[in-house]
Design an enzyme around this catalytic site. Structure first.
Site, PDB file in Angstrom:
ATOM      1  N   CYS A   1       0.830  -1.209   0.000  1.00  0.00           N
ATOM      2  CA  CYS A   1       0.000   0.000   0.000  1.00  0.00           C
ATOM      3  C   CYS A   1       0.871   1.270   0.000  1.00  0.00           C
ATOM      4  O   CYS A   1       1.516   1.561  -0.988  1.00  0.00           O
ATOM      5  CB  CYS A   1      -1.007  -0.026   1.145  1.00  0.00           C
ATOM      6  SG  CYS A   1      -2.341   1.160   0.897  1.00  0.00           S
TER       7      CYS A   1
ATOM      8  N   HIS B   1      -3.890  -4.766   0.216  1.00  0.00           N
ATOM      9  CA  HIS B   1      -3.461  -5.227   1.541  1.00  0.00           C
ATOM     10  C   HIS B   1      -3.612  -6.746   1.648  1.00  0.00           C
ATOM     11  O   HIS B   1      -4.559  -7.232   2.282  1.00  0.00           O
ATOM     12  CB  HIS B   1      -4.292  -4.545   2.635  1.00  0.00           C
ATOM     13  CG  HIS B   1      -3.845  -3.151   2.960  1.00  0.00           C
ATOM     14  ND1 HIS B   1      -2.775  -2.888   3.788  1.00  0.00           N
ATOM     15  CD2 HIS B   1      -4.316  -1.949   2.562  1.00  0.00           C
ATOM     16  CE1 HIS B   1      -2.614  -1.570   3.900  1.00  0.00           C
ATOM     17  NE2 HIS B   1      -3.538  -0.976   3.159  1.00  0.00           N
TER      18      HIS B   1
ATOM     19  N   GLU C   1      -2.170  -8.772   3.509  1.00  0.00           N
ATOM     20  CA  GLU C   1      -2.080  -9.263   4.898  1.00  0.00           C
ATOM     21  C   GLU C   1      -3.455  -9.377   5.555  1.00  0.00           C
ATOM     22  O   GLU C   1      -3.599 -10.100   6.536  1.00  0.00           O
ATOM     23  CB  GLU C   1      -1.141  -8.358   5.722  1.00  0.00           C
ATOM     24  CG  GLU C   1      -1.726  -7.037   6.211  1.00  0.00           C
ATOM     25  CD  GLU C   1      -1.810  -5.968   5.125  1.00  0.00           C
ATOM     26  OE1 GLU C   1      -1.440  -6.241   3.967  1.00  0.00           O
ATOM     27  OE2 GLU C   1      -2.262  -4.847   5.449  1.00  0.00           O
TER      28      GLU C   1
END
Ligand code: MN
Length: 240
Positions: free
Chosen positions: A111, A214, A216
């Site tokens: 990001c 993102h 994660e």
């Protein structure tokens, strides 16, 4: 031994004068890295000397998400829609990227991270997608963090394709800035359908991979996203 991966973080100052600055990092980064076999080390912003030392002492560098990048680092004045900036974090992360590339330390940039990576190596950014990109889709989703809200097309001949597959991939989206001119020595590995850059990589034989989404936040619901961390940790382990 698990490779040591440094993860950059945000800092926030409390409104109360009695409270000092705090460092913050969403748990998802540590969760994904740990599941992929890495050992996460959180890195508060330091000076240029600490950036050089950390870049060579660690096995990998993960640039996490956060505030907007100060546009003076790519030679522009602030656009009216520029958000909060953190000058100390900017300086530290820009130095960290350059030092890591110099040292051959693998980088995963997420990001804000992909933006820092691009600017550190001489690229530029859109400061605000809705007002600077004609026909842009919605890149700030109103949906759970894990939810894949838009499509990107992943370039076949990229490291990223080896992780999440080439062609259409669904991703989440929480950004209003994006890579504009890609830094020399880098290429675009993924774009959304409106042309916005969603992934860049080093064109050289280094693991320097940036994604605008993102991953994660998505590893439980979209297991392919864990492959991004697995590939990164494997490179870090090989370096160790
Ligand atoms: Mn997006």
């Amino acid at each position: 031994m698990r490779p040591l991966v440094g993860v950059t973080c945000s800092s926030s100052s409390s409104n109360e004068a009695s409270e000092s600055k705090r460092y913050t990092l969403p748990h998802d980064y540590v969760y994904a890295l740990t599941r992929a076999g890495g050992e996460a080390v959180i890195l508060p912003a330091g000076d240029g000397e600490s950036a050089i030392r950390l870049a060579s002492a660690l096995d990998g560098i993960l640039l996490s998400g956060g505030a907007d990048l100060d546009p003076r680092h790519f030679g522009e004045d602030p656009h009216p829609r520029l958000g909060h900036i953190d000058p100390e974090r900017d300086e530290f992360e820009l130095a960290l990227v350059r030092a890591a590339i110099q040292a051959g330390t693998p980088i995963l940039a997420i990001c804000r991270g992909i933006q820092v990576l691009n600017v550190a190596m001489g690229g530029t950014l859109y400061q605000d997608i809705p007002s600077q990109v004609n026909g842009a889709i919605k890149h700030r989703q109103d949906a759970p963090r894990y939810h894949a809200s838009h499509k990107v097309v992943v370039e076949r001949h990229s490291k990223l394709a080896g992780m999440v597959g080439a062609g259409d991939v669904l991703v989440n989206s929480f950004h209003h800035q994006a890579v504009r001119e890609v830094a020399p020595g880098f290429f675009v590995s993924a774009r959304s359908t409106d042309g916005v850059v969603e992934g860049i990589e080093s064109a050289h034989d280094l693991f320097v991979v940036g994604v605008q989404w993102h991953p994660e936040c998505m590893t439980d619901q979209y297991p392919a996203m864990l492959e991004i961390f697995a590939a990164f940790v494997a490179e870090a382990a090989a370096r160790r």
